[in-house]
Design a protein around this motif. Structure first.
Motif, PDB file in Angstrom:
ATOM      1  N   LEU A 229      26.665  -4.370   6.128  1.00 61.94           N
ATOM      2  CA  LEU A 229      26.680  -5.356   5.043  1.00 61.94           C
ATOM      3  C   LEU A 229      25.396  -5.319   4.225  1.00 61.94           C
ATOM      4  O   LEU A 229      25.401  -5.680   3.044  1.00 61.94           O
ATOM      5  N   ALA A 230      24.310  -4.879   4.857  1.00 60.80           N
ATOM      6  CA  ALA A 230      23.060  -4.753   4.092  1.00 60.80           C
ATOM      7  C   ALA A 230      23.202  -3.699   3.003  1.00 60.80           C
ATOM      8  O   ALA A 230      22.532  -3.762   1.968  1.00 60.80           O
ATOM      9  N   GLU A 231      24.098  -2.747   3.243  1.00 55.32           N
ATOM     10  CA  GLU A 231      24.343  -1.704   2.249  1.00 55.32           C
ATOM     11  C   GLU A 231      25.396  -2.151   1.230  1.00 55.32           C
ATOM     12  O   GLU A 231      25.333  -1.765   0.060  1.00 55.32           O
ATOM     13  N   ASP A 232      26.376  -2.927   1.694  1.00 51.26           N
ATOM     14  CA  ASP A 232      27.414  -3.451   0.795  1.00 51.26           C
ATOM     15  C   ASP A 232      27.832  -4.812   1.347  1.00 51.26           C
ATOM     16  O   ASP A 232      28.585  -4.900   2.312  1.00 51.26           O
ATOM     17  N   GLU A 233      27.335  -5.882   0.720  1.00 52.94           N
ATOM     18  CA  GLU A 233      27.541  -7.220   1.259  1.00 52.94           C
ATOM     19  C   GLU A 233      28.995  -7.681   1.190  1.00 52.94           C
ATOM     20  O   GLU A 233      29.355  -8.690   1.789  1.00 52.94           O
ATOM     21  N   HIS A 234      29.836  -6.939   0.501  1.00 48.72           N
ATOM     22  CA  HIS A 234      31.248  -7.302   0.404  1.00 48.72           C
ATOM     23  C   HIS A 234      32.147  -6.338   1.185  1.00 48.72           C
ATOM     24  O   HIS A 234      33.362  -6.321   0.975  1.00 48.72           O
ATOM     25  N   TYR A 235      31.560  -5.538   2.070  1.00 53.43           N
ATOM     26  CA  TYR A 235      32.330  -4.549   2.830  1.00 53.43           C
ATOM     27  C   TYR A 235      33.267  -5.278   3.798  1.00 53.43           C
ATOM     28  O   TYR A 235      32.854  -5.836   4.810  1.00 53.43           O
ATOM     29  N   SER A 236      34.559  -5.280   3.459  1.00 51.08           N
ATOM     30  CA  SER A 236      35.533  -6.121   4.155  1.00 51.08           C
ATOM     31  C   SER A 236      35.649  -5.851   5.651  1.00 51.08           C
ATOM     32  O   SER A 236      35.707  -6.796   6.449  1.00 51.08           O
ATOM     33  N   PRO A 237      35.711  -4.594   6.103  1.00 52.46           N
ATOM     34  CA  PRO A 237      35.864  -4.372   7.550  1.00 52.46           C
ATOM     35  C   PRO A 237      34.742  -5.011   8.362  1.00 52.46           C
ATOM     36  O   PRO A 237      34.993  -5.600   9.417  1.00 52.46           O
ATOM     37  N   ALA A 238      33.494  -4.917   7.872  1.00 57.65           N
ATOM     38  CA  ALA A 238      32.377  -5.513   8.601  1.00 57.65           C
ATOM     39  C   ALA A 238      32.419  -7.032   8.527  1.00 57.65           C
ATOM     40  O   ALA A 238      32.134  -7.728   9.519  1.00 57.65           O
ATOM     41  N   LEU A 239      32.777  -7.569   7.369  1.00 57.59           N
ATOM     42  CA  LEU A 239      32.898  -9.030   7.229  1.00 57.59           C
ATOM     43  C   LEU A 239      33.948  -9.574   8.195  1.00 57.59           C
ATOM     44  O   LEU A 239      33.722 -10.573   8.884  1.00 57.59           O
ATOM     45  N   ARG A 240      35.085  -8.890   8.254  1.00 56.33           N
ATOM     46  CA  ARG A 240      36.164  -9.361   9.132  1.00 56.33           C
ATOM     47  C   ARG A 240      35.768  -9.225  10.596  1.00 56.33           C
ATOM     48  O   ARG A 240      36.037 -10.109  11.410  1.00 56.33           O
ATOM     49  N   ALA A 241      35.123  -8.116  10.949  1.00 51.74           N
ATOM     50  CA  ALA A 241      34.718  -7.915  12.345  1.00 51.74           C
ATOM     51  C   ALA A 241      33.712  -8.974  12.779  1.00 51.74           C
ATOM     52  O   ALA A 241      33.802  -9.518  13.897  1.00 51.74           O
ATOM     53  N   LEU A 242      32.756  -9.292  11.921  1.00 53.22           N
ATOM     54  CA  LEU A 242      31.794 -10.353  12.241  1.00 53.22           C
ATOM     55  C   LEU A 242      32.488 -11.704  12.329  1.00 53.22           C
ATOM     56  O   LEU A 242      32.152 -12.528  13.193  1.00 53.22           O
ATOM     57  N   ALA A 243      33.444 -11.933  11.452  1.00 52.84           N
ATOM     58  CA  ALA A 243      34.168 -13.204  11.475  1.00 52.84           C
ATOM     59  C   ALA A 243      34.938 -13.367  12.778  1.00 52.84           C
ATOM     60  O   ALA A 243      34.990 -14.466  13.348  1.00 52.84           O
ATOM     61  N   VAL A 244      35.530 -12.298  13.271  1.00 50.73           N
ATOM     62  CA  VAL A 244      36.242 -12.366  14.546  1.00 50.73           C
ATOM     63  C   VAL A 244      35.276 -12.717  15.672  1.00 50.73           C
ATOM     64  O   VAL A 244      35.579 -13.550  16.539  1.00 50.73           O
ATOM     65  N   LEU A 245      34.096 -12.087  15.665  1.00 56.74           N
ATOM     66  CA  LEU A 245      33.088 -12.436  16.669  1.00 56.74           C
ATOM     67  C   LEU A 245      32.684 -13.901  16.541  1.00 56.74           C
ATOM     68  O   LEU A 245      32.455 -14.582  17.551  1.00 56.74           O
ATOM     69  N   ASP A 246      32.589 -14.388  15.310  1.00 50.82           N
ATOM     70  CA  ASP A 246      32.265 -15.805  15.098  1.00 50.82           C
ATOM     71  C   ASP A 246      33.369 -16.707  15.665  1.00 50.82           C
ATOM     72  O   ASP A 246      33.084 -17.704  16.332  1.00 50.82           O
ATOM     73  N   ILE A 247      34.619 -16.361  15.388  1.00 52.59           N
ATOM     74  CA  ILE A 247      35.728 -17.169  15.902  1.00 52.59           C
ATOM     75  C   ILE A 247      35.708 -17.177  17.424  1.00 52.59           C
ATOM     76  O   ILE A 247      35.894 -18.214  18.069  1.00 52.59           O
ATOM     77  N   GLU A 248      35.453 -16.020  18.005  1.00 53.90           N
ATOM     78  CA  GLU A 248      35.390 -15.925  19.461  1.00 53.90           C
ATOM     79  C   GLU A 248      34.229 -16.728  20.039  1.00 53.90           C
ATOM     80  O   GLU A 248      34.264 -17.125  21.202  1.00 53.90           O
ATOM     81  N   ALA A 249      33.211 -16.983  19.223  1.00 52.51           N
ATOM     82  CA  ALA A 249      32.068 -17.789  19.661  1.00 52.51           C
ATOM     83  C   ALA A 249      32.225 -19.254  19.278  1.00 52.51           C
ATOM     84  O   ALA A 249      31.318 -20.058  19.502  1.00 52.51           O
ATOM     85  N   GLY A 250      33.359 -19.608  18.669  1.00 54.46           N
ATOM     86  CA  GLY A 250      33.566 -20.993  18.256  1.00 54.46           C
ATOM     87  C   GLY A 250      32.852 -21.361  16.973  1.00 54.46           C
ATOM     88  O   GLY A 250      32.680 -22.548  16.683  1.00 54.46           O
ATOM     89  N   LEU A 251      32.435 -20.376  16.195  1.00 56.49           N
ATOM     90  CA  LEU A 251      31.686 -20.617  14.942  1.00 56.49           C
ATOM     91  C   LEU A 251      32.625 -20.431  13.752  1.00 56.49           C
ATOM     92  O   LEU A 251      32.472 -19.511  12.939  1.00 56.49           O
ATOM     93  N   CYS A 252      33.587 -21.304  13.648  1.00 52.97           N
ATOM     94  CA  CYS A 252      34.650 -21.113  12.659  1.00 52.97           C
ATOM     95  C   CYS A 252      34.169 -21.323  11.226  1.00 52.97           C
ATOM     96  O   CYS A 252      34.687 -20.692  10.289  1.00 52.97           O
TER      97      CYS A 252
END
Length: 693
Positions: A229-252
């Motif tokens: 994301l530091a290279e492309d802040e809108h890179y969807s695969p990385a955004l989604r992967a981080l979001a899944v980790l957030d959901i799994e951590a309860g950080l909705c």
């Protein structure tokens, strides 16, 4: 492997095992044994009984047992494989199918086939041809009892074709012998994980993060997703992967922010719409969740997921008829989505269509007798049904409380807190003797009561849970954050609730929040050794504050003086502080009833060796009844060997040559209790040198 079979065969016992599966589907195969060298023979004693050598025969859809796959929501991965025993084939099998295994042997010009089947095949025929010319046709009665033999004289050495048919003309084996083994080039390993970060492309940074993600290394996964994301802040695969980790951590909330960015870049990204909807639903934003669900429904590959999410959102909005209709569509789109089927049952029940819910639940139980949610629906009919459900479920469920709570969460996720409370109370409290009840279930009940605005009931549950304490209770689901946040908010003096919430936060890698609750736990109750230990671990590993870690571990030991692991960890802290004599005293003072833990014995022996206390090292190792070493480990023998060599050298220098020789010769032995056998490349040169000198 280019064939659909593999396995293993014990020649001396004349028995083996065969595995059959589509090799395109199940490409991973493994057959591994320690072998017959001394080291292997000793190592396998921890893995098998007296029936013979140990071997691991495994298969799977991934290349090795160290590889991980990732399933998307409701994704199913299934395959069919067959395993069966064989015997009497002599030295293995050249070819096998799910019905039959064949071994061939050639002696001079004679070809002999030994054939054993998995079930009776009377009147079968074995046809042997070469270049279309029939060499032999023989009728045989095949079965699993004993192998049958087919012999072809004057067979020559060139390949022949073998075809075996049942009496009903069904081909159950067809192959060429000798089996043509194709040359398979060795796959070139990927350099992704060893490539310097500076040379990684954007996609490679994401893929490296996913590799860590697959290995459940969440921190490193986040690190490389963030680098992408530091290279492309809108890179969807990385955004989604981080979001899944957030959901799994309860950080909705955090997940939702990332996913909004992802769908701005690509509004056809169905998975991002789906996960955004999940986040919104968990945040209580039901209308927003519904909007996201309908966007996911219109995207390729997420139509059924979107329908299921829409059904849940409709339930929370009180739109039961809409929920039923859209959940029916989810099931139609993905008939194997059993969670959507569960949601449809609950929607029917919530919509007042209970007879339909009961009927479909009965049908589901016939199809899958161990499915808990349909059984729970049936149990809600009356007290007798509830009692029967509890009795039967406890008889077949493995991890009882875990599975019951998991199923209860399905009800809670569908705004059915009342039913969830009734079921969990019956299954996890009333059905369990009082002295065996887990506080985890009672905390759940408190939260569920609060969802119904039953404040008195919730308070009673919280009071009850606060008085209960059992070891080995570890909340682990992100949904449980709300359960324990409610508990500590409404009963802030419950030290155990703070401990459980701290452990949960730590498991979800939310360490700052964990620290606050562990600290509060020990302020409220100084007997909570686990909280002191966790605080000590953080001070040691994260803050690198060794004096603070030592103080906290000593508090933990004071709270639970018989816990050997606390002494072990404290010794490690003292070693890190370069205080080995104090570490030795700590381990020597470790209380034990029959024997110290093996890791403590090895640590103490190593420290004795490092302090040149060679006799203490030897006495400690020799006085231990047995060691169970991890695969390939030789630490116990290394310590034993080196202590004898070093003590022998001291005796040699003191001109006690007889004593020195005894030590040097002892260093070359492999005592049974040490649990290590002699390697085929033994590290014995130093001992042999001094022995000769």
């Amino acid at each position: 492997c280019a064939f659909d079979f593999f396995g293993a065969y014990e020649v001396d016992a004349d028995r083996g095992i065969v595995q059959i599966a589509d090799h395109h589907e199940l490409s991973g195969k493994k057959a591994w044994t320690w072998g017959t060298w001394d080291f292997g023979i000793v190592s396998q004693q921890n893995l098998t009984d007296d029936e013979g050598p140990y071997i691991e025969v495994q298969s799977g859809p991934l290349p090795t047992q160290s590889d991980y796959g990732m399933l998307l929501p409701r994704q199913e991965l299934s395959w069919q494989e067959y395993w069966y025993p064989v015997h009497g084939l002599g030295d293995g099998f050249e070819f096998a199918t799910k019905d039959i295994a064949i071994q061939t042997a050639r002696e001079n010009d004679t070809l002999r086939l030994s054939i054993i089947a998995t079930s009776p095949f009377p009147g079968s025929t074995c046809l042997i041809t070469r270049d279309g010319r029939r060499l032999l046709r023989k009728t045989i009665d095949l079965g699993p009892e004993n192998p049958k033999t087919v012999t072809l004289s004057a067979a020559g050495q060139s390949p022949v074709e073998v075809t075996i048919r049942t009496g009903k003309r069904q081909v159950i084996a067809s192959f060429v012998t000798p089996l043509p083994i194709p040359e398979t080039p060795e796959p070139k390993p990927s350099d992704l994980m060893s490539k310097p970060d500076g040379k990684l492309t954007l996609e490679e940074k994401f893929l490296k993060g996913r590799k860590f993600d697959l290995a459940t290394n969440r921190r490193r996964a986040r690190e490389y997703y963030e680098k992408a994301l530091a290279e492309d802040e809108h890179y969807s695969p990385a955004l989604r992967a981080l979001a899944v980790l957030d959901i799994e951590a309860g950080l909705c909330e955090k997940a939702a922010g990332r996913l909004r960015t992802a769908v701005k870049r690509d509004d056809t990204d169905g998975l991002s719409w789906y996960f955004l909807g999940v986040s919104q639903l968990r945040l209580g934003n039901d209308a927003d969740a519904l909007r996201c669900a309908y966007r996911a429904m219109r995207c390729l590959g997420t139509d059924s997921l979107g329908c299921d999410l829409a059904g849940r959102a409709h339930i929370w909005l009180g739109e039961y008829t809409d929920a039923v209709e859209v959940l029916k569509k989810a099931v139609q789109l993905n008939p194997k989505d059993y969670k959507a089927q569960d949601h449809l049952l609950l929607a029917l029940y919530a919509a007042g269509r209970k007879k339909a819910a009961y009927k479909q639940a009965e049908e589901r139980v016939v199809e899958n007798p161990t499915a808990l949610v349909p059984r729970m629906i049936i149990a809600l009919q009356n007290k007798n049904r509830m009692n029967r459900f509890v009795r039967e479920a406890w008889a077949f469920v493995g991890e009882d409380e875990f599975e019951m709570l998991e199923a209860g969460l399905v009800f809670a996720d569908m705004a059915m807190a009342n039913e969830a409370e009734e079921l969990l109370k019956a299954a996890c409290v009333e059905a369990v003797p009082e002295d065996q009840r887990s506080p985890l279930s009672v905390y759940y009940l408190a939260y569920l009561a609060s969802q119904q605005k039953d404040w008195a009931g919730a308070e009673a549950y919280l009071d009850s849970a606060a008085r209960m304490h059992r070891d080995y209770v570890f909340p682990s689901r992100p949904e449980e954050v709300a359960v324990f946040e409610y508990a500590v908010k409404n009963n802030p003096d419950d030290a155990h609730a703070h401990l459980h919430l701290g452990n949960l936060y730590s498991h979800l890698d939310r360490q700052d929040e964990a620290l606050r609750h562990w600290t509060k736990a020990v302020e409220l109750d100084s007997s909570l050794s686990v909280a002191f230990r966790n605080l000590g671990l953080y001070a040691w590993a994260a803050e690198e504050d060794l004096p603070k870690a030592e103080r906290l571990y000593r508090r933990a030991i004071a709270a639970r003086p018989k816990d050997q692991t606390l002494y072990r960890d404290l010794a490690d802290i003292l070693l890190a502080a370069k205080r080995r004599p104090d570490a030795i005293k700590t381990l020597e003072s470790t209380p034990y009833e029959k024997i110290r833990r093996a890791d403590i014995i090895i640590m103490l022996a190593q420290m004795y060796l490092d302090e040149h206390q060679y006799t203490d090292t030897i006495d400690l190792l020799e006085s231990t009844p047995y060691f169970v070493n991890w695969e390939g480990q030789t630490i116990t023998w290394n310590l034993f060997h080196k202590a004898h060599v070093e003590r022998g050298r001291i005796r040699f220098e003191d001109e006690d040559f007889a004593g020195a020789l005894r030590d040097f010769e002892a260093s070359l032995t492999y005592p049974e209790n040490i649990g290590v056998g002699r390697s085929n490349r033994p590290q014995e040169a130093s001992a042999q040198y001094w022995r000769g000198k």
